[in-house]
Structure formats: structure tokens, C-alpha cells
Design a protein around this motif. Structure first.
Motif, PDB file in Angstrom:
ATOM      1  N   VAL A  93       0.620  -1.439  -0.004  1.00 27.61           N
ATOM      2  CA  VAL A  93       0.065   0.029  -0.066  1.00 27.61           C
ATOM      3  C   VAL A  93       0.939   1.248  -0.129  1.00 27.61           C
ATOM      4  O   VAL A  93       0.724   2.204  -0.918  1.00 27.61           O
ATOM      5  N   CYS A  94       1.829   1.424   0.961  1.00 32.56           N
ATOM      6  CA  CYS A  94       2.662   2.381   0.919  1.00 32.56           C
ATOM      7  C   CYS A  94       3.598   2.203   1.954  1.00 32.56           C
ATOM      8  O   CYS A  94       3.736   2.125   3.075  1.00 32.56           O
ATOM      9  N   PHE A 458      -1.754   6.337  -1.335  1.00 33.76           N
ATOM     10  CA  PHE A 458      -2.314   4.998  -2.179  1.00 33.76           C
ATOM     11  C   PHE A 458      -3.450   5.890  -2.849  1.00 33.76           C
ATOM     12  O   PHE A 458      -3.597   5.116  -3.982  1.00 33.76           O
TER      13      PHE A 458
END
Length: 581
Positions: A93-94, A458
């Protein structure tokens, strides 16, 4: 044939599959069992009464709509999409925000150490509930003092000038028999061996509830998540049938609109939502990661949030009807018997059931309910930590027998670390961990960055597209607004207010901790908070390339499946165009 024989021969070296829920019911029961816990029974009713009765539902519902449901859906959807634990999901996601995962797991570790202590106390009370006479109902036991008051034989009150130093039999049982509490944190004293045996038993139960992973957890929750509702229903019916129950319910919900001007009311409503919904620590992400890709997590999240808040309200009727009976029996205002936390479960409610006909029966029902409510939350929290660690080292942890051995090591580590909490001075240490290490401010801080990382980096639109691809349903555009703006702003505001309104921990309103205890508490609190910026700086410092290249790689990783990427991009188009119209 050769491949099959070779696979059999390697046996122990084979990496096992990650696993999944046997069916959707297991997922729903596991989440329900985790989010519906002790906070619904011993914290929400008291907060409702304390902060304006029915008026408290206003800030409560505001936080439900702006933070609770949006973050609940966010975490569940991220888990179902990534199929990862709370740490490794951020790598998809990040990656820059991976510190959120580590911080959440540290808070969960602290919670596992403190929560199971409560279960050992509840088991202690449950065992004594089978006595011919409840030991907290009389003053003729060896631990009682001359100031003890027996409410079951005559109408006494602890108020007034003649009873300033008097204590109830239930209070003396709790403080002198269960805890044998010392005069301060400096006096650790000896181990409470009976509580230690209860603690060992609870660790053994939790171990075998999750030792086979989601396969065993999914089966256990059929009982642990449903039976507390049977007990709650029995206690509700019994409570409403008692004399004085009506007064208790009126005190519970009597609207006091002037309380809405107090910022403390709003802060406590927010803290209750973040705690009771299990936000920020990865529980929902891990449980959602065992779902099939096309499970309708959107509808599941909405119904589970409704179940959680509904249970809190119903539990309030069950609790305050009994407290109303207790106040009626003693002839005192209900404010003098209403308590929260351990004071409700181990003093006020036991004292109330001691006044009823068939006190042993109602005591067994109550503590069995407390035990099951807490047990569900405890072993699911342990499963979350285990899954997150296993997903970090899959080739090592998913080999045959490795999980069971690591789980045993985890249980033993927590057990030996918490033995100090079941000594004569252990309650003081328990309170430090509960007040600082598992603090709502820590969870608020995690949730601020969680919503910022998903909503802005995201992409809230991208997450909505993923939900469309997984469920076939389009999430309300309101959730995009929450993930981007409303949720992080309210979470950050609540975090700042919690620091501004900070009050040092005291015990029983009179004991002030020494300075070193407060320092220890803040170290515990900062240990999870500082992991977020610390990990981000570490990743930026150890990555290769220019600063812009590092940021781009750590903020916008490639989606794992390019075919899914195309589906998401296609799904996003109708959302953007139709919603703008």
C-alpha cells in the motif's frame, strides 16, 4: 509421480499455505468476538451515564460516522485485498508508512499482556461463584477488617459522616483477597499464587484456541462469540425485572444536553470508538486477509459496526438496571454505585448480585460472560500478532511445526514479563501499562497516519475501485471524503486534545505515582508512536537513488497484479463521472 514422491519426502521442509476462513460465518464471528468485548459492558454504559446520558449518543454517533465506520471499512478492505498482515500490507500500500504496522503490533503486544490479567481475575471470581456462600457478600472472612459493611443483611450506605471509613465486603474481597494490594508501586511484595494459576490456565486456553491458526480460531469462535449474547440476554431480562431497574435505566439514558459543551465528553466518545472498533492495530486487516477476494467486505463492515454499537447500548440496559436495583436496595443515589472498568466488574456488580435471590447463579452467568467476552478479544489479538510475524517471514514461519513453537515462545515471553503484575504491587504496574502503553492517544496517532497514507498517498479513489472490483458494489463517495479529510482531521484534533487535557495517572483517586513511574509510562507510550517517523526515516536513509526516486518507490509501489490494476482503473471511471454529476 516423481514430483509427488519428492514432495512427500521433503515433508517438513514444505512451506504451508497461508490458510483462509472455512466460510464467511467464521469471519463474521471472529470479528464480532473481537470488537464486542469488555469495553462494551464495563466502559460504554458508565461513559453514557457520566457524560450526559442520552446526549452522549450524539458525540458517540458523530465519531461512529466520521471515524469508526470509515476506518473499519478501510482496514478490512486493505486486508482482503493484500492478503497480508498489518506490517507487510503496507509494503503493497505505502512502504513509507510501514512503521504504522510495527507501532500497531507493539500496542497489541502491550494489550495482550494486560488484557489476560483481567481474564485471570474473572476466572478467580468465577471459581468462587460456586461457593455455598459468595465470599464477597459477608464480613466474617479472615481478610475482612472492622470497617467492613455487609449489604446483604441490612440497608447500609457508605455515604454520610458515620461511614466515612467504611468499605463494602465486595471492595475488601477485591482489594484484600484478590489483589492484596500494597501501599504503592515501590512495594512489589509476593506473587498472588492463586491468580498465577488462573493466569497459567488462561494462557493454555488461548494457546490451544489459535495454535493451528485460522483453522482452529474459526471453529472456536462459534462458541466464544455467540454464547456471551445468551448470557447478556439472561442478565438483561433478570436486571429489568428487579425493583429499582427503571430508575437505573433513567439515570443511564437521561439526556443532559449541557454536557455537550464539554470537550472531555467528545474526547471520551472518540476514545470509546477507537477502542471498541479495534482500529489502528491491524486486527481487522488480519482477519479480513483470510477472506476470499470477492467477499463483500463493504456490507460486512456496515453490519459489524452496527452490531458493536448496538451491543454497547443493550449492555447498558443490563448493567444499569442492576445498578438501579443496588441503589434502590441501599437507599442511595445511583451515582454512588455507578462505576467503570474493573470497579464495575469486580466490585459493583458482584455486590449487586450478592443481594439477589440465587446469587451464585447470577454471579456464574456474569463472570462466565465476562470471561468469554475477554477471551475472544485476547486470542484474536494473539492471532493478529502471529499472522503479522508469519507474513514477515513466510518461508521460515510457515514450515511444519514452526508456528506452534513460535506461539509457545510468544506466550511464555508475555507470561514471564507480566508476572510482576500479579504481585501485591502489581495493580499499580498494570495501571501504568493500561493508561500509557495501551493509551487512546497512541491509537489516535496511528489512525491519523493510516488515513493519510491510504487517503492521499495510496489514493482514496483507488481503494474505492478495489472495493468495487472485490465486491461488485460501489462504496458511498462519502467514504472517500472521510479517508482524505474528515477522519484524519478529527483523529488529529482528538490526539492534540488528549495531550492538552492530559492528567497524570492516579490510583483510587488518592495515590500519586512516583516520577520514575510516569517516565516509564511515557516511554511505553512513545515506543509505538515514534516507530512511524523512525521507520520512514530509516527507509529513506537506506534506499538507493535520489531523494525523489526513493520517495516515489516508497510511496507508490506497483500493484501486485496488473490485471487487477486494469480492473480498478476501469471501475474508477463510473465513480468519478457519476458522483461529480
Amino acid at each position: 509421480m516423481w514430483r509427488k514422491a519428492r514432495s512427500t519426502k521433503r515433508g517438513q521442509n514444505e512451506v504451508e499455505e497461508r490458510g483462509h476462513w472455512g466460510n464467511k460465518v467464521e469471519f463474521l464471528l471472529a470479528v464480532a468476538g473481537n470488537i464486542v468485548g469488555l469495553g462494551n459492558v464495563w466502559r460504554f454504559p458508565y461513559l453514557c451515564y457520566k457524560n450526559g446520558g442520552g446526549a452522549f449518543l450524539v458525540p458517540y454517533l458523530v465519531f461512529v460516522v466520521t471515524c469508526g465506520v470509515p476506518l473499519f471499512l478501510l482496514e478490512t478492505a486493505v486486508g482482503q485485498y493484500t492478503k497480508e498482515g498489518w506490517v507487510t500490507c503496507w509494503r503493497k500500500v505505502c512502504p513509507l508508512a510501514e512503521g504504522i504496522g510495527y507501532g500497531g503490533q507493539l500496542v497489541l503486544l502491550y494489550s495482550c499482556m494486560t488484557y489476560i490479567i483481567i481474564l485471570s481475575w474473572a476466572l478467580f471470581y468465577l471459581l468462587f461463584s460456586f461457593s455455598s456462600q459468595l465470599p464477597w457478600s459477608t464480613c466474617d472472612n479472615y481478610w475482612n477488617t472492622a470497617d467492613c459493611v455487609d449489604f446483604t443483611t441490612s440497608n447500609h450506605t457508605l455515604g454520610g459522616t458515620n461511614h466515612t471509613n467504611r468499605t463494602s465486603a465486595a471492595t475488601e474481597f477485591w482489594e484484600r483477597r484478590v489483589l492484596n494490594i500494597s501501599r504503592g508501586i515501590e512495594e512489589i511484595g509476593s506473587i498472588r499464587w492463586e491468580v498465577l494459576l488462573c493466569l497459567i490456565f488462561m494462557w493454555i486456553v488461548c494457546y490451544f484456541c489459535i495454535w493451528k491458526g485460522v483453522k482452529s480460531t474459526g471453529k472456536v469462535v462459534y462458541f466464544t462469540a455467540t454464547f456471551p449474547y445468551v448470557m447478556l440476554l439472561i442478565l438483561l431480562i433478570r436486571g429489568l425485572s428487579l425493583p429499582g431497574a427503571k430508575q437505573g435505566v433513567v439515570f443511564y439514558l437521561l439526556p443532559e444536553l449541557s454536557r455537550l459543551k464539554d470537550p472531555q465528553v467528545w474526547m471520551e466518545a472518540g476514545a470509546q470508538i477507537f477502542f471498541s472498533y479495534s482500529l489502528g492495530v491491524g486486527t481487522l486487516t488480519v482477519l479480513g486477509s483470510y477472506n476470499t477476494y470477492n467477499n463483500n467486505c463493504y456490507k460486512d463492515s456496515l453490519w459489524l459496526c452496527l452490531l458493536n454499537s448496538g451491543t454497547s447500548v443493550v449492555a447498558g440496559f443490563a448493567v444499569f438496571s442492576v445498578l438501579g436495583f443496588m441503589a434502590h436496595k441501599q437507599g442511595v443515589p445511583i451515582a454512588e454505585v455507578a462505576e467503570s472498568g474493573p470497579g464495575l466488574a469486580f466490585i459493583a456488580y458482584p455486590q449487586a448480585v450478592a443481594m439477589m435471590p440465587l446469587p451464585q447463579l447470577w454471579s456464574i452467568c456474569f463472570f462466565f460472560m465476562i470471561l468469554l467476552l475477554g477471551l475472544d478479544t485476547q486470542f484474536v489479538s494473539m492471532e493478529v500478532v502471529m499472522t503479522s510475524v508469519t507474513d514477515m517471514f513466510p518461508t521460515v514461519m510457515r514450515r511444519a511445526g514452526r508456528r506452534e513453537r513460535f506461539l509457545l515462545l510468544f506466550c511464555l515471553t508475555c507470561f514471564f514479563s507480566q508476572i510482576i503484575m500479579i504481585t501485591d504491587g502489581g495493580m499499580y504496574i498494570f495501571q501504568v501499562f493500561d493508561y500509557y502503553a495501551c493509551n487512546g492517544a497512541c491509537i489516535l496517532f496511528l489512525c491519523v497516519f493510516e488515513s493519510l497514507a491510504v487517503g492521499w498517498i495510496f489514493g482514496a479513489e483507488r481503494l474505492c475501485g478495489i472495493i468495487v472490483d472485490m465486491t461488485g458494489e460501489r462504496a458511498n463517495p462519502y467514504f472517500q471524503i472521510c479517508w482524505r479529510y474528515i477522519t484524519p482531521i478529527i483523529s488529529l484534533g482528538s490526539f492534540i486534545c488528549s495531550l492538552v487535557e492530559y492528567q497524570p495517572l492516579t490510583f483510587n483517586r488518592w495515590y500519586v505515582y512516583p516520577t520514575w513511574a510516569y517516565v516509564m509510562g511515557w516511554v511505553l507510550a512513545l515506543s509505538s508512536i515514534l516507530l512511524i517517523p523512525g521507520w520512514a526515516l530509516y527507509k529513506l536513509g537506506t534506499s538507493t537513488g535520489t531523494l525523489c526516486q526513493r520517495l516515489h518507490r516508497l510511496c507508490w509501489p506497483e500493484l501486485p497484479d496488473h490485471s487487477v490494476t486494469r480492473k480498478i482503473e476501469t471501475a474508477l471511471q463510473p465513480i468519478t463521472e457519476e458522483d461529480l454529476e
